[in-house]
Structures are given as C-alpha cells and as structure tokens.
Design a protein around this motif. Structure first.
Motif, PDB file in Angstrom:
ATOM      1  N   LEU A 194       0.825  -1.201   0.000  1.00  0.00           N
ATOM      2  CA  LEU A 194       0.000   0.000   0.000  1.00  0.00           C
ATOM      3  C   LEU A 194       0.865   1.259   0.000  1.00  0.00           C
ATOM      4  CD1 LEU A 194      -2.776  -1.162   2.494  1.00  0.00           C
ATOM      5  CD2 LEU A 194      -2.910  -1.008  -0.002  1.00  0.00           C
ATOM      6  N   GLY A 195       2.014   1.200   0.676  1.00  0.00           N
ATOM      7  CA  GLY A 195       2.944   2.325   0.625  1.00  0.00           C
ATOM      8  C   GLY A 195       3.514   2.525  -0.764  1.00  0.00           C
ATOM      9  N   VAL A 196       3.830   1.429  -1.442  1.00  0.00           N
ATOM     10  CA  VAL A 196       4.322   1.511  -2.823  1.00  0.00           C
ATOM     11  C   VAL A 196       3.253   2.135  -3.717  1.00  0.00           C
ATOM     12  CG1 VAL A 196       4.936   0.116  -4.842  1.00  0.00           C
ATOM     13  CG2 VAL A 196       5.994  -0.355  -2.632  1.00  0.00           C
ATOM     14  N   GLY A 197       1.997   1.766  -3.507  1.00  0.00           N
ATOM     15  CA  GLY A 197       0.911   2.363  -4.280  1.00  0.00           C
ATOM     16  C   GLY A 197       0.840   3.873  -4.093  1.00  0.00           C
ATOM     17  N   ALA A 198       1.028   4.340  -2.858  1.00  0.00           N
ATOM     18  CA  ALA A 198       1.024   5.782  -2.595  1.00  0.00           C
ATOM     19  C   ALA A 198       2.182   6.470  -3.312  1.00  0.00           C
ATOM     20  CB  ALA A 198       1.093   6.031  -1.092  1.00  0.00           C
ATOM     21  N   LEU A 199       3.361   5.848  -3.312  1.00  0.00           N
ATOM     22  CA  LEU A 199       4.519   6.434  -3.999  1.00  0.00           C
ATOM     23  C   LEU A 199       4.299   6.501  -5.510  1.00  0.00           C
ATOM     24  CD1 LEU A 199       7.363   4.687  -1.979  1.00  0.00           C
ATOM     25  CD2 LEU A 199       6.895   7.140  -2.034  1.00  0.00           C
ATOM     26  N   LEU A 200       3.697   5.464  -6.078  1.00  0.00           N
ATOM     27  CA  LEU A 200       3.387   5.498  -7.505  1.00  0.00           C
ATOM     28  C   LEU A 200       2.392   6.614  -7.821  1.00  0.00           C
ATOM     29  CD1 LEU A 200       3.095   1.685  -8.322  1.00  0.00           C
ATOM     30  CD2 LEU A 200       5.014   3.220  -8.783  1.00  0.00           C
ATOM     31  N   ASN A 201       1.441   6.838  -6.930  1.00  0.00           N
ATOM     32  CA  ASN A 201       0.496   7.927  -7.137  1.00  0.00           C
ATOM     33  C   ASN A 201       1.181   9.286  -7.060  1.00  0.00           C
ATOM     34  OD1 ASN A 201      -1.636   6.255  -7.576  1.00  0.00           O
ATOM     35  ND2 ASN A 201      -2.667   6.612  -5.627  1.00  0.00           N
ATOM     36  N   VAL A 202       2.175   9.416  -6.175  1.00  0.00           N
ATOM     37  CA  VAL A 202       2.942  10.659  -6.112  1.00  0.00           C
ATOM     38  C   VAL A 202       3.680  10.889  -7.433  1.00  0.00           C
ATOM     39  CG1 VAL A 202       4.924  11.780  -5.009  1.00  0.00           C
ATOM     40  CG2 VAL A 202       3.191  10.664  -3.597  1.00  0.00           C
ATOM     41  N   MET A 203       4.269   9.845  -7.973  1.00  0.00           N
ATOM     42  CA  MET A 203       4.956   9.963  -9.263  1.00  0.00           C
ATOM     43  C   MET A 203       3.982  10.393 -10.360  1.00  0.00           C
ATOM     44  SD  MET A 203       7.126   7.056 -11.343  1.00  0.00           S
ATOM     45  CE  MET A 203       5.666   6.041 -11.619  1.00  0.00           C
ATOM     46  N   LEU A 204       2.806   9.787 -10.381  1.00  0.00           N
ATOM     47  CA  LEU A 204       1.807  10.143 -11.396  1.00  0.00           C
ATOM     48  C   LEU A 204       1.299  11.561 -11.208  1.00  0.00           C
ATOM     49  CD1 LEU A 204      -0.102   6.750 -11.427  1.00  0.00           C
ATOM     50  CD2 LEU A 204       1.251   7.693 -13.304  1.00  0.00           C
ATOM     51  N   LEU A 205       1.205  12.038  -9.966  1.00  0.00           N
ATOM     52  CA  LEU A 205       0.824  13.431  -9.707  1.00  0.00           C
ATOM     53  C   LEU A 205       1.864  14.375 -10.305  1.00  0.00           C
ATOM     54  CD1 LEU A 205      -0.735  15.740  -8.392  1.00  0.00           C
ATOM     55  CD2 LEU A 205       0.406  15.195  -6.229  1.00  0.00           C
ATOM     56  N   GLY A 206       3.147  14.044 -10.094  1.00  0.00           N
ATOM     57  CA  GLY A 206       4.198  14.877 -10.673  1.00  0.00           C
ATOM     58  C   GLY A 206       4.148  14.903 -12.189  1.00  0.00           C
ATOM     59  N   LEU A 207       3.913  13.732 -12.811  1.00  0.00           N
ATOM     60  CA  LEU A 207       3.817  13.677 -14.267  1.00  0.00           C
ATOM     61  C   LEU A 207       2.597  14.456 -14.766  1.00  0.00           C
ATOM     62  CD1 LEU A 207       4.736   9.923 -14.896  1.00  0.00           C
ATOM     63  CD2 LEU A 207       6.130  11.925 -15.411  1.00  0.00           C
ATOM     64  N   SER A 208       1.494  14.384 -14.035  1.00  0.00           N
ATOM     65  CA  SER A 208       0.306  15.154 -14.409  1.00  0.00           C
ATOM     66  C   SER A 208       0.597  16.645 -14.366  1.00  0.00           C
ATOM     67  CB  SER A 208      -0.865  14.825 -13.477  1.00  0.00           C
ATOM     68  OG  SER A 208      -1.293  13.494 -13.650  1.00  0.00           O
ATOM     69  N   ALA A 209       1.292  17.084 -13.301  1.00  0.00           N
ATOM     70  CA  ALA A 209       1.619  18.504 -13.174  1.00  0.00           C
ATOM     71  C   ALA A 209       2.507  18.968 -14.325  1.00  0.00           C
ATOM     72  CB  ALA A 209       2.310  18.755 -11.834  1.00  0.00           C
ATOM     73  N   MET A 210       3.487  18.133 -14.712  1.00  0.00           N
ATOM     74  CA  MET A 210       4.344  18.492 -15.842  1.00  0.00           C
ATOM     75  C   MET A 210       3.544  18.566 -17.137  1.00  0.00           C
ATOM     76  SD  MET A 210       7.898  16.402 -15.109  1.00  0.00           S
ATOM     77  CE  MET A 210       8.707  17.237 -16.491  1.00  0.00           C
ATOM     78  N   MET A 211       2.597  17.648 -17.310  1.00  0.00           N
ATOM     79  CA  MET A 211       1.780  17.648 -18.529  1.00  0.00           C
ATOM     80  C   MET A 211       0.869  18.870 -18.570  1.00  0.00           C
ATOM     81  SD  MET A 211      -0.723  14.635 -19.978  1.00  0.00           S
ATOM     82  CE  MET A 211      -1.824  14.689 -18.554  1.00  0.00           C
ATOM     83  N   TRP A 212       0.257  19.210 -17.428  1.00  0.00           N
ATOM     84  CA  TRP A 212      -0.657  20.346 -17.390  1.00  0.00           C
ATOM     85  C   TRP A 212       0.057  21.679 -17.598  1.00  0.00           C
ATOM     86  CZ3 TRP A 212      -3.026  18.093 -12.312  1.00  0.00           C
ATOM     87  CH2 TRP A 212      -3.875  17.026 -12.643  1.00  0.00           C
ATOM     88  N   THR A 213       1.294  21.785 -17.105  1.00  0.00           N
ATOM     89  CA  THR A 213       2.047  23.038 -17.221  1.00  0.00           C
ATOM     90  C   THR A 213       2.902  23.100 -18.482  1.00  0.00           C
ATOM     91  OG1 THR A 213       3.879  22.137 -15.905  1.00  0.00           O
ATOM     92  CG2 THR A 213       2.135  23.303 -14.710  1.00  0.00           C
ATOM     93  N   GLY A 214       3.028  21.988 -19.200  1.00  0.00           N
ATOM     94  CA  GLY A 214       3.851  21.972 -20.397  1.00  0.00           C
ATOM     95  C   GLY A 214       5.336  21.937 -20.114  1.00  0.00           C
ATOM     96  N   ASN A 215       5.729  21.582 -18.904  1.00  0.00           N
ATOM     97  CA  ASN A 215       7.138  21.543 -18.526  1.00  0.00           C
ATOM     98  C   ASN A 215       7.797  20.303 -19.125  1.00  0.00           C
ATOM     99  OD1 ASN A 215       9.610  21.174 -17.039  1.00  0.00           O
ATOM    100  ND2 ASN A 215       8.825  22.628 -15.535  1.00  0.00           N
TER     101      ASN A 215
END
Length: 365
Positions: A239-260
């Motif tokens: 379950l901790g690994v799942g949370a870390l993967l979600n953090v990674m996906l949040l970062g990728l989403s932020a990069m996609m939304w901002t065009g970074n």
C-alpha cells in the motif's frame, strides 16, 4: 549520449547484482535452492554450495562482458536500445545457468536418496482463517489523499489548459513527448491511472492476505509466526508503494498540465518515488530480528517433496488439485499464481475478453 551510456551500464549492473544474489537464502526460500525442494538438513549440502559457486562464476564474466559491449556499442550508435538488448541477453544467460543448476541438484537429490527414510508432511496455519491478518485500511489513506489532490488540481487547471498536451514517454532513443488533444480523458488520464493503481494495490493486498501460508512442517509454530509478521509487513509495504506510484503520477500530471519538459525535473519526478518504491517492496523480506521467538519442539517431519508441481526450474506452479490461487514463490520473494487454478483461468479469460472488446470498440470508434 552520456545519459544513454549511464542508463545502459546501470541497468546491466543492477540486473547482474540481482541475478548474482538470487540463489542466496535471503532472496529465495532456504529449503528450495535453485527451485529444488530439499530436506532442511540438505539446504547447505556441498552439492548446493557447488552449484552456487558454478552459477556465480559464470554469471560474473557474462555481466562484465555484456556491460562492456553495451557501453561500446552505445557509444557508437547513441541508442538506449543497445542496453535493452544486452539486458535481455543477460536475462537469458542467467536463466540458462539457473536451469543448469536446477537440473544438477535434482539429479543429486534423486541419486543420493535425500528423502529416503524421512517422514514427509504438510503444515497449515488455520488461524489465518479464524484470525486473519487484516487489511490495514489506514495505509490506503495516503493513496486516496494523493488521488484527491490530483483530481482537485486537475479540476482547477482544466479550464486553462492549452489545446495540446505533451505526455512524456520512454522510447529506444530516450524520452520523447507525445502530443495529445486536450480532452477530459487526456487531461485526467494519469489521474485515472492513479485510481487504477490504488484499486489494484488494495486488491493485490487482499489476495495476498488469503494466499496459502508458507509453513515449515519441521517447525510449524515458529515458521507460522514468522509468516504472519512478514504478511503484515508486506500488506503495509504494497500500500505504501501504491502511494509512492500515485505521487509519481501526480508529478507527471503537473508536468503535462504546465507543459514543462525539463529532463532534470522528469528524472526527479520519476526516479525518487521509483527508488523509494523499490526499497519499500524489498523491506518486508529483509532479515528480521527474531528475538523472543519461541522455537518449536522437533516434529520429526520434513516438508513434503512437491517438485512435481513446479515447472520451468521452479518458477511456475501447476496443480489443479490445489484450491489456492496464490502460493509462496520458490524463486525470488513473495508469491506466485497457481496456473492450473480454475478461478484464476476464468478470471484471465474474462479480462482477455473485455480487453478484446474494448480494442474492437476503440477501433470501430
């Protein structure tokens, strides 16, 4: 080019280290060296040590040669594909060496009569049904919080998004960015992946908690207690690994939304959670203190020789008479599936049908 060379060499060296350590009792069950079931008194027999030495003596030069070849060809071609091919070759070499050791130990066991005059038996921990290890729901909360933050941030960002979004993808030539038309599904695609990751991790933990216990017939109480502790740690770890993967996906989403498209930021967003996730997934299987553990009285039994149900050098379990879907692995850490279980086969068939149906709908649409 330098990045490709570093990636190629790092992947090969890490793979080589994992394969080198694989025969160790710390990474594979002590009583099944190279996937061969042996009596407890034979787990450190001279034949076992000999096969470990042979396996490692051939693996080391193969790893060194493939790493050097990958670096040389990578410098000439400037392609990450070279490292991928070399990694596949190294996996093949390790598989051949493992199979060779497996066959040698199988012959030694049969010719030496290692199970002759031994009382074989099977031990079960029935308390896992009457008093099971519970799913630690509090450990699901971090994944849900990250998912909620992602959905909220996406909702605020969506009205201001440009007409085109750029999604980073890994390719043989390195990281590339794929252009996506801005729609609800493309903008929230990684948020939906977060939801899928969370549900998958919860489902996996629930299945693992119902897996068949790894109990040693020669010391059932102590081994059952050890298994229960490891099961609780594994549930929290997944379950901790799942949370870390979600953090990674949040970062990728932020990069996609901002065009970074910063390569350094992408490496941090992907690399840090990935490294922490690997460490978290390995932690439950590290040697744990056994202070205060009560040792069993000798039962006079050894765990039943069940090699006939294991195929592919101890990596695949096939037993139609066993109702268990998940069973402890013989090679590596954790659990594997019973490939002859009817429930598993039915579930796989349903998934394949749904996947094919979805592909047809998308193609026709």
């Amino acid at each position: 080019m330098l990045v490709s060379l570093l990636v190629n060499s790092t992947v090969l060296l890490l793979l080589g280290a994992v394969f080198y350590a694989a025969p160790s009792p710390r990474l594979s069950p002590h009583a099944v060296p190279f996937g061969v079931r042996v009596p407890p008194g034979r787990a450190e027999a001279p034949e076992v040590h000999r096969e470990r030495r042979r396996y490692r003596a051939l693996l080391l030069p193969a790893t060194a040669a493939l790493t050097a070849l990958s670096l040389g060809l990578g410098a000439l071609t400037d392609s990450a594909l070279v490292g991928s091919v070399a990694a596949l070759v190294l996996c093949g070499v390790a598989a051949v060496l493992w199979l060779r050791a497996h066959q040698a130990l199988t012959r030694a066991k049969e010719e030496g009569g290692w199970y002759e005059e031994l009382r074989q038996g099977v031990a079960m921990d029935t308390s896992l049904r009457t008093d099971p290890v519970r799913l630690p729901w509090l450990w699901v909360v971090p994944s849900l919080l990250v998912l909620a933050v992602s959905a909220t941030a996406g909702a605020f960002a969506y009205p201001e998004l440009p007409d085109t979004l750029w999604l980073p993808e890994r390719s043989p030539s390195g990281t590339e960015y794929r252009a996506l038309a801005t729609t609800f599904w493309s903008a929230f695609s990684l948020v939906l992946v977060q939801l899928a990751v969370t549900l998958t991790m919860v489902g996996t933990v629930a299945a693992v908690l119902r897996a068949r216990a790894d109990v040693d017939a020669s010391r059932p109480r102590a081994s059952a207690a050890e298994y229960r502790r490891r099961l609780a740690l594994t549930a929290r770890s997944l379950l901790g690994v799942g949370a870390l993967l979600n953090v990674m996906l949040l970062g990728l989403s932020a990069m996609m939304w901002t065009g970074n498209r910063s390569g350094a930021l992408l490496a941090v967003v992907v690399g840090v959670p990935a490294l922490l996730a690997v460490a978290g997934s390995v932690y439950p299987f590290l040697p744990m203190a056994r202070a205060g553990a009560r040792e069993d009285e000798a039962t006079g039994l050894v765990t039943r020789d069940d090699d006939r149900f294991w195929r592919a050098a101890g990596t695949m379990y096939v037993n139609a008479d066993d109702p268990a879907v998940l069973v402890p692995k013989r090679v590596g850490l954790g659990w594997t599936v019973n490939l002859a279980n009817r429930r598993l086969l039915a579930g796989c068939a349903v998934v394949l049908v749904l996947g094919a149906a979805a592909g047809v709908v998308l193609a026709l649409g």
